[in-house]
Design a protein around this motif. Structure first.
Motif, short mmCIF file in Angstrom:
data_model
loop_
_atom_site.label_atom_id
_atom_site.label_comp_id
_atom_site.label_asym_id
_atom_site.label_seq_id
_atom_site.Cartn_x
_atom_site.Cartn_y
_atom_site.Cartn_z
N TYR A 1 111.12 78.58 19.42
CA TYR A 1 110.52 78.27 17.79
C TYR A 1 110.68 76.84 17.27
CZ TYR A 1 109.47 83.28 18.92
OH TYR A 1 108.88 84.35 19.37
N SER A 2 112.02 76.65 17.54
CA SER A 2 112.39 75.34 16.91
C SER A 2 111.54 73.93 17.70
CB SER A 2 113.82 74.85 17.31
OG SER A 2 114.64 75.75 16.37
N LEU A 3 111.53 74.34 19.12
CA LEU A 3 110.79 73.30 19.90
C LEU A 3 109.13 73.26 19.47
CD1 LEU A 3 110.55 71.14 22.10
CD2 LEU A 3 110.54 72.75 23.77
N LEU A 4 108.72 74.62 19.43
CA LEU A 4 107.36 74.76 19.16
C LEU A 4 107.00 74.00 17.51
CD1 LEU A 4 106.53 78.45 19.85
CD2 LEU A 4 106.22 76.45 21.47
N LYS A 5 107.85 74.19 16.77
CA LYS A 5 107.75 73.56 15.46
C LYS A 5 107.97 72.06 15.34
CE LYS A 5 109.57 77.34 12.71
NZ LYS A 5 110.64 77.72 11.45
#
Length: 340
Positions: free
Chosen positions: A194-198
């Motif tokens: 999710y950090s990468l998606l954000k």
């Protein structure tokens, strides 16, 4: 919840609705892709639903207010009824033309990637794929050439004109890869990072989001929601096979995902038969099935010498096999009112 404004709604009426959404502690998200303004209301609504529907109906310029049951609000058909068409440096993904992204699993040398770029372009590919950063099951396997690989991809684009698709694995690499890539790929292992998606959501660059090996279609759409909610609406979904009890192929191609996603979301959907099957002998059949089922394109691994490829040789087509397959894909596309 989505608020559909009247076609003739004035800018100050739209702004008044956005201001009110913020005032009550939620986040407005404007859909710019349709003639009339559609504002998604993001945040917990719960018991306030009925009251809020009535409340926003009273605002000048509001045509109607709809509640969305799906958790993927911004990726839903309710929010954006029309198919989204993503512009990847001049290549339109999601339109009448089904796109073909082709190239090696990994960039191995400048000569290799430029040579294969010319070969796949000559056969009709519209974008070039190639990994500079490679997530591998074994820590001892080839991990990619890093920034040098990105430079080689950029050189291949310069010489052939093909936009490049390459994978980003870590938040620390996003800005670097965005300097080179036309489309940033999120691989199956990172679909729920999710950090990468954000982070890629904060970059105005198309994102190719691959479905996780053990993830449901709903999970894929929720990951897309992470990207869109950060402001980047240019998301392309990719089915690439899931883990099941079947071991005759590397993964199991979920061809059902294509019509399901076409019904549930406005985002374009592609299929990667190379990773789905893991065997070049099956790639052509699954690629044709994808186009017949309504996919907006396919990703195909092509290598000059698969036996000596540094990664994924067994699933790679030779250039002459790719050329033959492209002729077949064109005939399938024509049968379902598409072009390649």
């Amino acid at each position: 919840m989505i608020i559909i404004m009247q076609t003739q709604a004035a800018p100050d009426q739209v702004q008044a609705v956005e201001d009110e959404i913020i005032r009550i502690g939620m986040k407005p998200f404007m859909n710019p892709g349709v003639e009339r303004k559609v504002i998604a209301v993001l945040g917990a609504i719960d018991a306030k639903k009925a009251d809020l529907v009535e409340h926003f109906y009273s605002f000048p310029g509001v045509e109607r207010v709809d509640l969305i049951s799906h958790l993927w609000k911004l990726a839903s058909r309710e929010y954006h009824p029309q198919d989204s068409v993503i512009d990847a440096s001049g290549v339109l993904v999601g339109g009448v033309q089904a796109v073909v992204v082709a190239g090696p699993c990994s960039v191995e040398s400048e000569a290799q990637i430029i040579d294969i770029a010319f070969k796949v372009k000559e056969s009709g590919a519209t974008m070039l794929r190639g990994g500079a950063f490679k997530p591998r099951t074994s820590p001892y396997a080839f991990q990619g050439l890093g920034e040098e690989g990105l430079k080689m991809l950029a050189k291949a684009r310069e010489e052939t004109g093909l936009p490049i698709v390459t994978e980003v694995m870590d938040t620390t690499d996003v800005d670097l890869i965005a300097e080179y890539a036309d489309v940033m790929q999120i691989g199956t292992r990172n679909m729920q990072n999710y950090s990468l998606l954000k982070k890629v959501g904060s970059i105005r660059k198309p994102v190719l989001l691959k479905r996780g090996l053990g993830c449901k279609i709903r999970d894929l759409l929720m990951s897309a929601e992470y990207i869109i909610s950060e402001g980047n609406q240019d998301v392309i979904l990719c089915e690439r096979g899931i883990t099941t009890f079947e071991d005759a192929t590397r993964n199991t191609t979920d061809i059902n995902a294509i019509p399901v996603l076409k019904l549930w979301t406005h985002l374009p959907i592609m299929l990667d038969p190379s990773h789905a099957t893991g065997d070049w002998r099956y790639v052509g059949s699954v690629a044709k099935a994808a186009i017949a089922a309504g996919a907006d394109g396919v990703l195909l691994e092509v290598h000059q010498d698969p036996r000596h490829a540094l990664s994924d040789g067994p699933q790679s087509l030779r250039p002459e096999q790719f050329t033959e397959l492209m002729g077949q894909l064109r005939r399938v596309a024509e049968a379902v009112d598409r072009t390649i």
